[in-house]
Structure formats: C-alpha cells, structure tokens
Design a protein around this motif. Sequence first.
Motif, PDB file in Angstrom:
ATOM      1  N   ILE A   1     -22.286 -40.872 -62.240  1.00  0.00           N
ATOM      2  CA  ILE A   1     -23.621 -41.095 -61.684  1.00  0.00           C
ATOM      3  C   ILE A   1     -24.241 -42.300 -62.373  1.00  0.00           C
TER       4      ILE A   1
ATOM      5  N   MET B   1     -15.390 -40.067 -61.323  1.00  0.00           N
ATOM      6  CA  MET B   1     -16.708 -40.238 -60.710  1.00  0.00           C
ATOM      7  C   MET B   1     -17.764 -40.384 -61.796  1.00  0.00           C
TER       8      MET B   1
ATOM      9  N   TYR C   1     -30.469 -40.914 -62.291  1.00  0.00           N
ATOM     10  CA  TYR C   1     -29.745 -41.184 -61.052  1.00  0.00           C
ATOM     11  C   TYR C   1     -29.798 -42.656 -60.639  1.00  0.00           C
TER      12      TYR C   1
ATOM     13  N   LYS D   1     -28.019 -34.160 -48.709  1.00  0.00           N
ATOM     14  CA  LYS D   1     -28.791 -33.070 -49.326  1.00  0.00           C
ATOM     15  C   LYS D   1     -30.260 -33.128 -48.912  1.00  0.00           C
TER      16      LYS D   1
ATOM     17  N   ARG E   1     -35.863 -38.446 -50.016  1.00  0.00           N
ATOM     18  CA  ARG E   1     -35.912 -36.987 -50.007  1.00  0.00           C
ATOM     19  C   ARG E   1     -37.328 -36.556 -50.337  1.00  0.00           C
TER      20      ARG E   1
ATOM     21  N   MET F   1     -24.588 -45.768 -55.694  1.00  0.00           N
ATOM     22  CA  MET F   1     -25.479 -44.962 -54.866  1.00  0.00           C
ATOM     23  C   MET F   1     -26.378 -45.933 -54.098  1.00  0.00           C
ATOM     24  N   SER F   2     -27.465 -45.415 -53.541  1.00  0.00           N
ATOM     25  CA  SER F   2     -28.289 -46.253 -52.657  1.00  0.00           C
ATOM     26  C   SER F   2     -28.674 -47.602 -53.262  1.00  0.00           C
TER      27      SER F   2
ATOM     28  N   VAL G   1     -24.685 -38.866 -48.241  1.00  0.00           N
ATOM     29  CA  VAL G   1     -25.209 -37.731 -49.012  1.00  0.00           C
ATOM     30  C   VAL G   1     -26.410 -37.129 -48.281  1.00  0.00           C
TER      31      VAL G   1
ATOM     32  N   ILE H   1     -20.543 -32.959 -54.643  1.00  0.00           N
ATOM     33  CA  ILE H   1     -20.816 -33.966 -55.670  1.00  0.00           C
ATOM     34  C   ILE H   1     -21.781 -33.478 -56.745  1.00  0.00           C
TER      35      ILE H   1
ATOM     36  N   ASN I   1     -24.790 -31.571 -52.833  1.00  0.00           N
ATOM     37  CA  ASN I   1     -24.638 -31.191 -54.229  1.00  0.00           C
ATOM     38  C   ASN I   1     -25.242 -29.849 -54.629  1.00  0.00           C
TER      39      ASN I   1
ATOM     40  N   ARG J   1     -21.551 -43.113 -52.780  1.00  0.00           N
ATOM     41  CA  ARG J   1     -22.265 -41.909 -52.337  1.00  0.00           C
ATOM     42  C   ARG J   1     -23.692 -42.318 -52.008  1.00  0.00           C
ATOM     43  N   ILE J   2     -24.009 -42.377 -50.728  1.00  0.00           N
ATOM     44  CA  ILE J   2     -25.278 -42.971 -50.326  1.00  0.00           C
ATOM     45  C   ILE J   2     -26.136 -41.963 -49.568  1.00  0.00           C
ATOM     46  N   GLY J   3     -27.308 -41.687 -50.134  1.00  0.00           N
ATOM     47  CA  GLY J   3     -28.221 -40.718 -49.544  1.00  0.00           C
ATOM     48  C   GLY J   3     -29.440 -41.376 -48.937  1.00  0.00           C
ATOM     49  N   SER J   4     -30.412 -41.693 -49.787  1.00  0.00           N
ATOM     50  CA  SER J   4     -31.727 -42.090 -49.273  1.00  0.00           C
ATOM     51  C   SER J   4     -31.718 -43.380 -48.453  1.00  0.00           C
TER      52      SER J   4
END
Length: 244
Positions: free
Chosen positions: A174, A172, A179, A43, A238, A213-214, A41, A85, A64, A229-232
């Motif tokens: 969240i 899906m 989050y 973003k 962020r 997620m993370s 992810v 997403i 997203n 779904r892995i972002g940070s």
Amino acid sequence: MTSPLVAEGAAMTAFRSVMLRVHQAAERSGSKPERVRVVAVSKTKPVTLIQQLYDAGHRYFGENYVQEIIEKAPQLPQDVEWHFIGHLQSNKVKTLLGGVPNLAMVQSVDNQKVANHLDRMVSTLGRNPLKVLVQVNTSGEESKSGIDPSNCVELAKHVKLSCPNLVYSGLMTIGMPDYTSTPQNFQTLSNCRTEVCKALEMPEEECELSMGMSGDFELAIEMGSTNVRIGSTIFGPREYAKKQ
Ligand SMILES: *Cc1c(COP(=O)(O)O)cnc(C)c1O
C-alpha cells in the motif's frame, strides 16, 4: 445530491480515462499494456456500478472487507475475477473462500498463519489452487498490515514451498499508513522482488508487483507495477471510512 444515473455515467467516463492513462504509462515504461492488470476497487460502491464496468468488458474487481465481498459477489456474474485486497484475519478465511467461489487472488497475505489457513481451506473446499501475493509494509512505519521487507523472502518461501494449494504470485504494498505511496515505497517493493526471485530461483516475470492506487498508479507502472488497484478515481470518492 447526484442521482445514481449521473454517478454511473461519471464512473464509465472516469474508467475509460483511467484505462487510457494505464495504457500510456505502460508504453512509457516499455512494458506491454496487457501486462498491467487494473483492479477496480469497488469497496462501499453499489453492485449496479460494478455491473456497468462489467458490461463494458472489465473483469477485475477488488474489495477489502470480507462481509462486503461475500454480499456482492453472488449478485454479479461468475466470470468476475475478484481480488481480495484488505487485511484478512484467519478466522474469516472460511467465510471468504466459501462465499466467493470465483475469488481469483488474495493480495494481502502478511503472515504464515493466514497462509496456512488459506492453504487448508482451499483443500477442504476442493477449490483450484489460489493465487496469493505477499503484502509488504514498505513505509517502515507502524501498521498492522504487511510484513517487514526483511521478512519478505521468508514468507514468500513459506507460501511457495509449504502451501501446496496456494500459488505464490508476487508482492503487494500500500505504501504509507494514510493509503498514499512514495517512489521509495515502490522501490522497496521492487527490491523485495529481486531478493525473493533470487532466493526462490524464479524469473521476475513470474513475480507480480501490486502497487499504485488512484493518486500514483502511473508512477507505479513506470516503476514496474503489474497490478494497480484503483478505487476513487474510477468510482468517485468514498462517502465514509467503513469500519471492519
Ligand atoms: C481502497 C484501496 C485501494 C484504492 O484506493 P484509491 O485511492 O481509492 O484508489 C487500493 N488498495 C487498497 C489495499 C485499498 O484498501
């Protein structure tokens, strides 16, 4: 301040460590590691960081915000598989599909209206059928995204039977409004899958679960997730909460 080069090196190290943890969690759960897709992810993160993961062979990226994905997608190779997403408004469907020809999946369909808009726009643009997931609000708390679990069968049915240009591909969630997610959220999504597959007479293997997620992707995989779904954890924290 870290220089961009330091940040890029850090992202690659973090990415490799995430892939290893995903692999191990999949093995613990007895499922094949190839069955778990890792959507990075990206973003708020620059295209140069995405390109680094791409160069290392990664192909799945998630965004997203419509405005952000349509700016980034053209700057990256065409074989990136983009996953949308975020919350999607019907009036942004044309911009999203027109701007991202290589959009692989919309994970966040949570009402019939947006499903219908997507269906019609795929047809108008002459695109290949688009994979979608139905987003479920598994926390029960007030939130603008995700349908109530009691309506998941109805919406999945609508997508599968009334949207010929969409491919119903699963569910899906969240989790909590902040989050994060709990094991109960994952269990609720898994229960939704059981109901949907029974109602639509489809095998559970054809119905993905996008959860994790993370902070909790290993638990999610152990509970049956096929898409994290892995972002940070990959890209670092962020810097700001971007307004839509
Ligand atoms: C931002 C986001 C993620 C990634 O969150 P991290 O905690 O940074 O891994 C996952 N799913 C959705 C829907 C998001 O908006």
